[in-house]
Design a protein around this motif. Structure first.
Motif, mmCIF file in Angstrom:
data_model
loop_
_atom_site.group_PDB
_atom_site.id
_atom_site.type_symbol
_atom_site.label_atom_id
_atom_site.label_comp_id
_atom_site.label_asym_id
_atom_site.label_seq_id
_atom_site.Cartn_x
_atom_site.Cartn_y
_atom_site.Cartn_z
ATOM 1 N N VAL A 56 -8.298 -1.753 -7.028
ATOM 2 C CA VAL A 56 -7.095 -1.506 -6.220
ATOM 3 C C VAL A 56 -6.562 -2.819 -5.662
ATOM 4 O O VAL A 56 -5.376 -3.138 -5.788
ATOM 5 C CB VAL A 56 -7.413 -0.516 -5.081
ATOM 6 N N PRO A 115 -9.751 1.727 -0.976
ATOM 7 C CA PRO A 115 -11.011 2.453 -1.146
ATOM 8 C C PRO A 115 -12.162 1.954 -0.267
ATOM 9 O O PRO A 115 -13.097 2.710 -0.038
ATOM 10 C CB PRO A 115 -11.341 2.253 -2.629
ATOM 11 N N ASP A 152 2.621 1.824 -3.268
ATOM 12 C CA ASP A 152 1.661 2.241 -4.279
ATOM 13 C C ASP A 152 1.071 3.618 -3.954
ATOM 14 O O ASP A 152 0.334 4.183 -4.745
ATOM 15 C CB ASP A 152 0.526 1.194 -4.352
ATOM 16 N N ARG A 153 1.399 4.117 -2.763
ATOM 17 C CA ARG A 153 0.823 5.382 -2.260
ATOM 18 C C ARG A 153 -0.694 5.352 -2.357
ATOM 19 O O ARG A 153 -1.332 6.267 -2.890
ATOM 20 C CB ARG A 153 1.350 6.581 -3.041
ATOM 21 N N THR A 154 -1.250 4.260 -1.912
ATOM 22 C CA THR A 154 -2.700 4.078 -2.006
ATOM 23 C C THR A 154 -3.299 3.882 -0.625
ATOM 24 O O THR A 154 -2.712 3.198 0.214
ATOM 25 C CB THR A 154 -3.047 2.807 -2.813
ATOM 26 N N GLU A 155 -4.460 4.466 -0.443
ATOM 27 C CA GLU A 155 -5.252 4.131 0.729
ATOM 28 C C GLU A 155 -6.398 3.291 0.171
ATOM 29 O O GLU A 155 -7.055 3.676 -0.791
ATOM 30 C CB GLU A 155 -5.743 5.420 1.388
ATOM 31 N N LEU A 195 0.838 -1.203 0.000
ATOM 32 C CA LEU A 195 0.000 0.000 0.000
ATOM 33 C C LEU A 195 0.872 1.251 0.000
ATOM 34 O O LEU A 195 0.617 2.207 -0.738
ATOM 35 C CB LEU A 195 -0.922 0.001 1.237
#
Ligand SMILES: [Zn+2]
Lengths: 341, 136
Positions: free
Chosen positions: A193, A160, A155-158, A152
């Motif tokens: 994601v 969803p 990927d710099r993702t939070e 995470l």
């Protein structure tokens, strides 16, 4: 992992004189290897550690070199030698620290003590007043979490949705029961994601014995699915007749996906408990079936004249269930037992 | 059917057509086979058609239905269709599926199929022969 430590120390000591600096590099190497362990095939960890150790040293040298060259300059107008490599390494490092920071203090201490310092589970258990087995289980959970948080962060993702982390965790830990509980397969079909992030998590578990997953998109995939099901089921020594029944049932549910939903997947797995058998899950994210009861009545069909799909498949298998939700899709689950009770 | 090894062959023998399916067909290939065969029946004014499916390890509802459709289309064009070589376990699966095989004329093998055609199949068997129905 712990067996890698002496080797990494040797590699770095041979190239770096400063003992304190060398120890820093050892720690950095091990942290990177630990973070990447999920993406590395078993048995490939040692070569991966060697490469990582050398890269860590190389980037240090580049750093020192640049520093030395830049001492003569007032302003550095040149881009760094290998900006991409440096950037990647830095991003990976940041992702590891971020992932580590998302673990609890206790988890982090335990993991680092075991993976980096090389303390074994028994001595850790002694310190914690626990058992070696419990510590090992805790370590597995922490590793699974670290892998998820690392991906995470990288990927710099939070994620969803609320369901994302539990699903990713279940996949990361390779916990099949938990994966079923959170319906990981369905979430992966629905969530872009998680589908993207879970690839490295799943890559570890691919080729797992006793399970095949066949993506279903076209006519040809129907044939592929039934052939894969037959082949897998034959390992349990089903009779030729039973194998044909299983293959035919898989053909029917796979066709249902192509006709109604356009795409989905069929997962075939072998069961050991409660009895030996073959388990088939066919899921799609199609429009769903409004009236499942009606769909299970022979002859009923919303497409031209092929009403036998689901009721036919039910007759061929020992257990059969359909779950469907309008707008979300359909999941057909069926089982054929190898041994009649 | 183009490219690669032939999935199906259709041979003409006098007033008959003998079609052999060599490997598993997906739905589109099955439909193409149906259309090819029906077209050739018309072109050759065939009186009888034998379809050898011994190589098929699965005949699901779509496959069985397509064979039935071929039989009906052929009949409308004046030809009789006999399906030969249905494997015992495949036959069992068709029956278990709940497929109606009422209008399908079947025979054990090519030889028996030809014999059926020669004797004018009107009175031929219209269901899977008993001795081919496997026991569980
Ligand atoms: Zn998700």
């Amino acid at each position: 992992m712990t067996s890698l430590i002496p080797m990494v120390r040797r590699i770095i000591a041979a190239r770096v004189d400063d003992a304190a600096l060398a120890e820093d590099l050892v720690q950095e190497t091990l942290t990177r290897v630990l973070a990447a362990a999920s993406r590395v095939e078993t048995g490939m960890l040692e070569p991966y550690a060697i490469v990582t150790a050398r890269n860590v040293i190389a980037s240090l040298w580049r750093e020192q070199d640049r520093h030395r060259r830049n001492q003569h300059r007032v302003v550095d107008l040149c881009p760094s030698d290998a900006p991409d490599a440096d950037l990647l390494a830095r991003e990976e490092q940041e992702a590891v620290s971020l992932a580590l920071s998302r673990l609890s203090d206790r988890e982090r201490r335990l993991l680092l003590a075991h993976e980096v310092t090389g303390q074994d589970t028994r001595s850790l258990a002694g310190e914690l007043g626990s058992t070696a087995g419990a510590v090992a289980a805790q370590l597995n959970r922490s590793r699974a979490r670290l892998r998820v948080e690392y991906l995470l962060a990288l990927d710099r993702t939070e994620p969803p949705t609320e369901r994302c982390r539990p699903v990713l965790l279940a996949l990361s830990g390779g916990d099949r029961r938990r994966q079923r509980e959170v319906d990981a397969g369905r979430h992966l079909l629905e969530c872009d994601v998680c589908a993207r992030l879970s690839e490295p998590l799943l890559a570890r578990g691919q080729n797992r014995d006793g399970e095949v997953c066949i993506p279903i998109r076209s006519d040809g995939d129907i044939v592929a699915a039934r052939q894969a099901a037959r082949e897998l089921a034959s390992r349990l020594g089903f009779s030729r007749t039973d194998l044909t029944l299983i293959a035919t049932a898989v053909s029917e549910v796979a066709r249902n996906i192509v006709r109604f939903a356009g795409s989905g997947e069929v997962v075939v797995s072998l069961l050991e408990r409660p009895r030996r058998g073959v388990h088939v899950v066919a899921r799609d994210t199609g429009p769903g079936i409004a009236d499942v009861e009606q769909a299970m009545v022979d002859g009923y069909s919303t497409y031209s004249g092929l009403g036998l799909g689901l009721p036919g498949a039910r007759r061929l298998m020992d257990e059969f269930a359909v779950a469907s939700e309008i707008g979300r899709g359909t999941t057909v689950t069926m089982t054929k037992w190898r041994d009649q009770r | 059917m183009t490219g690669g090894p032939k999935l199906v062959s259709i041979l003409r023998q006098g007033a008959y057509l003998i079609a052999s399916v060599h490997t598993a067909l997906d739905d589109s290939q099955m439909v193409r086979f149906r259309d090819d065969l029906v077209e050739q029946i018309g072109r050759h004014r065939s009186r009888g058609v034998i379809i050898d499916v011994a190589a098929l390890d699965v005949l699901d509802s779509f496959g069985a239905r397509t064979l039935r459709t071929i039989g009906e289309l052929a009949r409308l064009r004046g030809a009789v269709t006999v399906i030969v070589g249905i494997q015992p376990d495949v036959a069992f699966a068709i029956v278990s599926l709940g497929m109606s095989t009422g209008s399908l004329v079947t025979a054990l093998d090519l030889e028996e199929g030809l014999a059926l055609l020669d004797h004018g199949v009107g009175a031929g068997r219209s269901t899977l022969p008993d001795r081919r129905r496997p026991r569980r």
